[in-house]
Design a protein around this motif. Sequence first.
Motif, short mmCIF file in Angstrom:
data_model
loop_
_atom_site.label_atom_id
_atom_site.label_comp_id
_atom_site.label_asym_id
_atom_site.label_seq_id
_atom_site.Cartn_x
_atom_site.Cartn_y
_atom_site.Cartn_z
N THR A 63 -0.79 -1.56 -5.51
CA THR A 63 -2.09 -2.14 -5.16
C THR A 63 -2.77 -2.70 -6.40
O THR A 63 -2.59 -2.16 -7.48
CB THR A 63 -3.00 -1.07 -4.52
OG1 THR A 63 -2.93 0.12 -5.31
CG2 THR A 63 -2.59 -0.80 -3.11
N VAL A 69 0.84 -1.20 0.00
CA VAL A 69 0.00 0.00 0.00
C VAL A 69 0.88 1.25 0.00
O VAL A 69 0.63 2.20 -0.75
CB VAL A 69 -0.97 0.00 1.21
CG1 VAL A 69 -1.58 1.37 1.43
CG2 VAL A 69 -2.07 -1.04 0.99
N LEU A 70 1.95 1.24 0.82
CA LEU A 70 2.83 2.40 0.86
C LEU A 70 3.56 2.61 -0.46
O LEU A 70 3.80 3.74 -0.89
CB LEU A 70 3.85 2.26 2.00
CG LEU A 70 3.28 2.36 3.42
CD1 LEU A 70 4.36 2.13 4.46
CD2 LEU A 70 2.63 3.73 3.64
N LEU A 71 3.91 1.51 -1.12
CA LEU A 71 4.61 1.63 -2.41
C LEU A 71 3.65 1.98 -3.55
O LEU A 71 4.09 2.28 -4.66
CB LEU A 71 5.33 0.32 -2.74
CG LEU A 71 6.62 0.02 -1.97
CD1 LEU A 71 7.09 -1.39 -2.27
CD2 LEU A 71 7.69 1.03 -2.34
N GLY A 72 2.35 1.92 -3.27
CA GLY A 72 1.38 2.14 -4.35
C GLY A 72 1.25 0.92 -5.25
O GLY A 72 0.73 1.02 -6.36
#
Lengths: 206, 206, 206
Positions: A60, A55-58
Motif C-alpha cells: 500500500t 492491500v492483501l500483499l501489504g
Amino acid sequence: MQLTPGRMLYLVDLAGTLLFAIEGASAAITGKLDLLGLMVLAFATALGGGIIRDVLLGATPPSALRDWRYPAIAFTGAAVVFFFHQFVLEAPAQLIMVLDAAGLALFAISGTEKALLREMSPLVAVLLGGITGVGGGTIRDVLLTKVPGVLHADVYATAALAGSAIMILCRRIGMTDAQSAFAGGIVCFTLRVVSVWRHWNLPVAA
Amino acid sequence: MQLTPGRMLYLVDLAGTLLFAIEGASAAITGKLDLLGLMVLAFATALGGGIIRDVLLGATPPSALRDWRYPAIAFTGAAVVFFFHQFVLEAPAQLIMVLDAAGLALFAISGTEKALLREMSPLVAVLLGGITGVGGGTIRDVLLTKVPGVLHADVYATAALAGSAIMILCRRIGMTDAQSAFAGGIVCFTLRVVSVWRHWNLPVAA
Amino acid sequence: MQLTPGRMLYLVDLAGTLLFAIEGASAAITGKLDLLGLMVLAFATALGGGIIRDVLLGATPPSALRDWRYPAIAFTGAAVVFFFHQFVLEAPAQLIMVLDAAGLALFAISGTEKALLREMSPLVAVLLGGITGVGGGTIRDVLLTKVPGVLHADVYATAALAGSAIMILCRRIGMTDAQSAFAGGIVCFTLRVVSVWRHWNLPVAA
C-alpha cells in the motif's frame, strides 16, 4: 521514446484497465445509476481486483492509486460509455467477450507475478492471480446487489486460476519468466474463449 | 485545558462521527436489525470511510482503531438511537440533512488532508476525500442489501469530490492550508444543501 | 514430533478453519452456486474474519495467506461438501451448532490475542475478536446478497464479544494468558449454546 518490453506491458495494462472500465460503466447504465455511479463502477471494476491484491500483499498504497494514470484511464472509460453508450451497448457481444478474455488473462498474469515477487507460496500466488482478474467484477456485482456472476456461472475465474497455475508450473520446469507469463496468459485466454464457444459450465452439486 | 485549533478540529471530528453513527443506527431500525446490528451499522457508517482510506494509504491500524474514543463515540450514537429512537426518527428531515452535509464536508476535507500528507497525487487525494465522506454510508447500504444511495441519487459524493478538489486548487494558488480546507468545506456543504433544496440530480445516461 | 501447547493450538485452529469452510460451502449449495462459488464461499467464510483483522492491524500479508495450509484446509472443506453434500447437509443441526460455537470461541479468542499483541486498546481488541469470529460469515452473506445473519438474529456476535471481553478482564485481574483465553473461550461457547437452547435473541428497538 522507444517501445521496450516493460513499456509495452504497461500500455497493455492500461488497455486492459480501459476495457474493464467500459464494462463496469455499461453495467451501471443497465442498473440505472447516475453519472457518479457510472464512474464508481468503472473505477471499481477496472481497479478493484488489483487494489484488493495490493492491500492483501501489504503493498500500500496500491499501484492503482500510486500512478494517477490508472484512475484517469478508468474515468476515461466511464466518459466513453456515458457519451457513446448507444454504440458501446450495441457492440457485438462476441467482440466484448474476446477483449474481456484478453483483459482477464493480463490481470491474472500480472497478479500472479506480483505475488511471486513478494514471495507468496505457489497456491497463494494462484489465488491472488484469480483475485486480480475477478475481484473488480465481484465488487461491481455486490454494489449492484447481485450475486457475483463468477460464483455461479461460466468458466471465468477458473480460467484465471488455470492460467496462473500454468504460469507457475512453467517457471518450475525452467522456462523464462516471460515465456511462463505468455504460456499462462494463452491458457487463460483460450480456456475462457473456448468455454463460452462450447457453453461449458462448472459442475453444480445437485 | 485550552481550545487550540487542533483540539477544536478533533472535537468537530468527534461530533461528525456521532452524527454519522446516529444516522447509521437509524437505518438499522428501519431495517429491523437487533441491538448488535444497530451497533455495527453505527460503527460502519461513522468510521467505515476513514477506515477504507487508512487501509488504502497503508496507515494501519486506522486512526478509528488507534484512538478508542472513535468507536466509543460511535457506540454512544448507537445507544442514543436505541433508547430514544422515537425522538431521533422524528427529528426534522431538514435538520438532519444540514447536519449531515456538515459531517460530509468535514470528512471529505480531513480525508483529502491525510492523502496529501502521504503525498498522493491531487486526483487520488480528491478520490480519497470522497471515499472518506461516503465510504461508511456505502458499507451501510451494502450490509442492508441496498444499492448504495450515492450511486443513483442526489448530489452527495459529488459535493464531497468538489469540496476536495476546491481545497487542493486553493492550496495551488497559494492560500494557506487552513484557508484551503475552509474553502473546500464550504463548497461541499453549500453544494450539498443547495442541491437538496433545488432538487438537483446528476444526469443519467438515457 | 511432540504435542506442545503451541502445536495443539495450531491444530485446533486448523480444525476451526475446516469446520467454518464446510459451513460456507454448505451455504453455497443452498444458494445454487457452482464448484468455484463453493470454493470461494468456503475460503471466505473460514478465513475472511482473520484476513479483515490482519488487514486492519497492518499485519499483511494476512496469516491466512502466509501459511498455505490455511487455504489448503479451506479447499479441503469445500471438497468434502462438494462430494459428500448429501451427508453434510443432513448432519444434525445441533451437532453443527455446537461445533460452530467452538469454532466461534476459538476465532474470537485468537483474534483478541493478536490485537493485544499489537497493543490495541481493550475496546478495540474486543471488537477485533468479534470481527475475527463473525467477519467470514458476514462476507459469505453479502456475497449471497443476504442481510448478514449476525445483524438481526441470534446471540452470535454478542457471544464472541462477551468472550473477548471476559478474556481481557481476566488478564486485568492477574490471571495468566492461558487461563484468560480459556475463560473467555468457555464464556463465548456457553453463551452461544445456551442462547440457542433457550431461544434467546437480542432486543430490537420497536
